[in-house]
Design a protein around this motif. Structure first.
Motif, PDB file in Angstrom:
ATOM      1  N   ILE A  46      35.916  81.465   4.892  1.00  0.00           N
ATOM      2  CA  ILE A  46      36.884  80.911   5.843  1.00  0.00           C
ATOM      3  C   ILE A  46      37.452  82.065   6.663  1.00  0.00           C
ATOM      4  CG2 ILE A  46      39.056  79.619   6.058  1.00  0.00           C
ATOM      5  CD1 ILE A  46      38.313  78.580   3.102  1.00  0.00           C
ATOM      6  N   PRO A  47      36.953  82.245   7.895  1.00  0.00           N
ATOM      7  CA  PRO A  47      37.459  83.367   8.695  1.00  0.00           C
ATOM      8  C   PRO A  47      38.816  83.015   9.294  1.00  0.00           C
ATOM      9  CG  PRO A  47      35.748  82.190   9.903  1.00  0.00           C
ATOM     10  CD  PRO A  47      35.944  81.458   8.607  1.00  0.00           C
ATOM     11  N   SER A  58      45.466  80.648   1.435  1.00  0.00           N
ATOM     12  CA  SER A  58      45.265  81.024   0.038  1.00  0.00           C
ATOM     13  C   SER A  58      46.239  80.288  -0.896  1.00  0.00           C
ATOM     14  CB  SER A  58      45.416  82.547  -0.084  1.00  0.00           C
ATOM     15  OG  SER A  58      45.936  82.916  -1.307  1.00  0.00           O
ATOM     16  N   VAL A  59      47.478  80.136  -0.457  1.00  0.00           N
ATOM     17  CA  VAL A  59      48.494  79.454  -1.265  1.00  0.00           C
ATOM     18  C   VAL A  59      48.103  77.994  -1.523  1.00  0.00           C
ATOM     19  CG1 VAL A  59      50.882  78.569  -1.167  1.00  0.00           C
ATOM     20  CG2 VAL A  59      50.419  80.968  -0.647  1.00  0.00           C
ATOM     21  N   ASN A  60      47.467  77.388  -0.530  1.00  0.00           N
ATOM     22  CA  ASN A  60      47.071  75.984  -0.660  1.00  0.00           C
ATOM     23  C   ASN A  60      45.749  75.783  -1.412  1.00  0.00           C
ATOM     24  OD1 ASN A  60      49.316  75.181   0.789  1.00  0.00           O
ATOM     25  ND2 ASN A  60      48.278  75.484   2.749  1.00  0.00           N
ATOM     26  N   LEU A  67      39.056  83.586  -3.092  1.00  0.00           N
ATOM     27  CA  LEU A  67      39.324  85.021  -3.036  1.00  0.00           C
ATOM     28  C   LEU A  67      39.780  85.393  -1.634  1.00  0.00           C
ATOM     29  CD1 LEU A  67      36.098  86.328  -4.848  1.00  0.00           C
ATOM     30  CD2 LEU A  67      38.402  86.106  -5.851  1.00  0.00           C
ATOM     31  N   LEU A  68      40.700  86.345  -1.563  1.00  0.00           N
ATOM     32  CA  LEU A  68      41.097  86.897  -0.270  1.00  0.00           C
ATOM     33  C   LEU A  68      40.305  88.180  -0.012  1.00  0.00           C
ATOM     34  CD1 LEU A  68      44.957  86.446  -0.495  1.00  0.00           C
ATOM     35  CD2 LEU A  68      43.560  85.668   1.425  1.00  0.00           C
ATOM     36  N   ILE A  99      35.832  82.183   0.111  1.00  0.00           N
ATOM     37  CA  ILE A  99      36.416  83.476   0.484  1.00  0.00           C
ATOM     38  C   ILE A  99      37.146  83.345   1.814  1.00  0.00           C
ATOM     39  CG2 ILE A  99      35.888  85.856   1.137  1.00  0.00           C
ATOM     40  CD1 ILE A  99      33.334  85.258  -0.811  1.00  0.00           C
ATOM     41  N   ILE A 100      38.423  83.695   1.790  1.00  0.00           N
ATOM     42  CA  ILE A 100      39.200  83.722   3.035  1.00  0.00           C
ATOM     43  C   ILE A 100      39.092  85.141   3.584  1.00  0.00           C
ATOM     44  CG2 ILE A 100      41.493  83.436   4.043  1.00  0.00           C
ATOM     45  CD1 ILE A 100      42.044  81.662   1.453  1.00  0.00           C
ATOM     46  N   LEU A 101      38.562  85.266   4.800  1.00  0.00           N
ATOM     47  CA  LEU A 101      38.247  86.600   5.322  1.00  0.00           C
ATOM     48  C   LEU A 101      39.052  86.933   6.573  1.00  0.00           C
ATOM     49  CD1 LEU A 101      36.196  89.030   4.906  1.00  0.00           C
ATOM     50  CD2 LEU A 101      34.804  87.929   6.675  1.00  0.00           C
ATOM     51  N   PHE A 102      39.787  88.034   6.485  1.00  0.00           N
ATOM     52  CA  PHE A 102      40.454  88.575   7.678  1.00  0.00           C
ATOM     53  C   PHE A 102      39.953  89.984   7.940  1.00  0.00           C
ATOM     54  CE2 PHE A 102      43.501  91.525   9.463  1.00  0.00           C
ATOM     55  CZ  PHE A 102      43.753  90.926  10.672  1.00  0.00           C
TER      56      PHE A 102
END
Lengths: 243, 243
Positions: A46-47, A58-60, A67-68, A99-102
């Motif tokens: 998830i970009p 991420s909290v939700n 993973l962050l 994976i949440i990606l920043f």
């Protein structure tokens, strides 16, 4: 079939990409990292375009399944489980996970192009597969280079040139090139034969090596070693199922 | 001595250029046109970034001594005495006159860089003289390509590459090149040997030729035929007096 290259996402408004066929390239390292993650069994990536939004998503999410990942100034962000090194995205680390990606450039470029009808992620690792898919799709293409903090970077442009050359091998004279597409092909022809060298000597590569990421640079220089087509849809990147 | 190239003025804020040494390039046609005007005895050129501001400046000027010049979509603007064709800026037309210039890309790029300590205008016509002056000045250089409506155009980039190559001939290894500078040099080397062809086949050149400006394109392809150094200072461009 027209191909256009954007050297940076700063040029264009996000509405520009509405209903278009877009390919986002961030060789060092975001699109390479997404490929590594999906290759190693991550469920999805998830970009996001801000750290704050990464935290919020991420909290939700269900604990343990999400993973962050990401970086600021090449380094892992405090509180994140993963950085932006493709080597961290091993089977053990990412299999079955969201994976949440920043990242500074790549994840923002992907979010910028979110209104595209088709939005694929490309790096040297999957350049041949992306070309084959697009040749078959037979639509005009926007290649969006993530660049480096808003400006041109040579490695993304060379990868764009490589993608166009692969497309040309498949489509021949049907391909219509803009000035920026022609420039990308010339840069790849003149400069792209030793990618390890190019990626080590470009501005972003030098910065990564200074920060201890020489192995990442080597990893990112591999050409057409994966058949994966990471595709963005409804906020997440998953491998495209080719019928 | 570091050299950086901006492929378009959209990338950068005007404050970025504060106290810098900047060269603005708009081969087709604004910086070429300014060179033609000054070469033919124009007193000064006043670049503006809107038609409205051009009108306002013009109202405050003495009649007969000031001409309005410029284009929108390659064509002369209604009520203006001159378009943006360098061939219109003959001795008869411009000698002794102040010219207020508005163009789609070039005049805006010049205004964007107005806070530079030194701001020179360059096209193929004076590329060698600009290089000689900058080599002597010995400061870091920002080359700002006007581009085409906010995005990359190949002819300005090739001219930037030519300027850097001329600088390199004079300064050798002292010159430090960014990714965009390296790319400009490669594009000039690969593509710049037949400028008439490049300028006729690039996106902007094709548009000009469609609109009847083939002769302009030929004029703009002349290399190092003028020693002029158009310099922006306090709102106006005049030839720099070299001591």
């Amino acid at each position: 079939m027209k191909v256009n290259v954007h050297f940076s996402p700063l040029h264009s408004d996000e509405l520009y990409f509405t209903a278009k066929t877009t390919v986002v390239i961030d060789v060092l390292r975001a699109t390479t990292t997404v490929l590594a993650a999906l290759h190693n069994g991550a469920k999805e990536v998830i970009p996001v375009n801000s750290v704050e939004f990464a935290m919020k998503v991420s909290v939700n999410s269900f604990g343990g399944q999400t993973l962050l990942g990401g970086e600021r100034n090449t380094k892992k962000i405090e509180g994140f489980q993963l950085g932006n090194s493709p080597l961290e995205y091993s089977k053990e680390a990412v299999s079955g996970k969201s994976i949440i990606l920043f990242t500074t450039n790549g994840s923002k470029a992907i979010v910028k192009a979110k209104f595209s009808e088709t939005l694929l992620l490309c790096s040297f690792l999957n350049v041949k597969s992306v070309a084959a898919y697009l040749a078959n799709l037979n639509k005009d293409i926007e290649i969006l280079c993530a660049g480096k903090t808003g400006s041109f970077c040579i490695e993304d442009t060379i990868c764009a040139g490589r993608l166009i050359t692969e497309l040309k091998n498949l489509k021949g004279e049907e391909l219509e090139l803009t000035d920026s597409s022609k420039a990308s092909v010339i840069l790849d022809n003149a400069y792209g034969n030793d990618l390890q060298k190019v990626l080590s000597e470009c501005e972003h590569g030098k910065l990564l090596i200074e920060n201890g990421f020489q192995e990442d640079v080597n990893y990112c220089a591999q050409v057409s070693v994966m058949d994966l087509l990471p595709s963005f849809n409804n906020g997440t990147v998953k491998p495209l199922k080719i019928p």
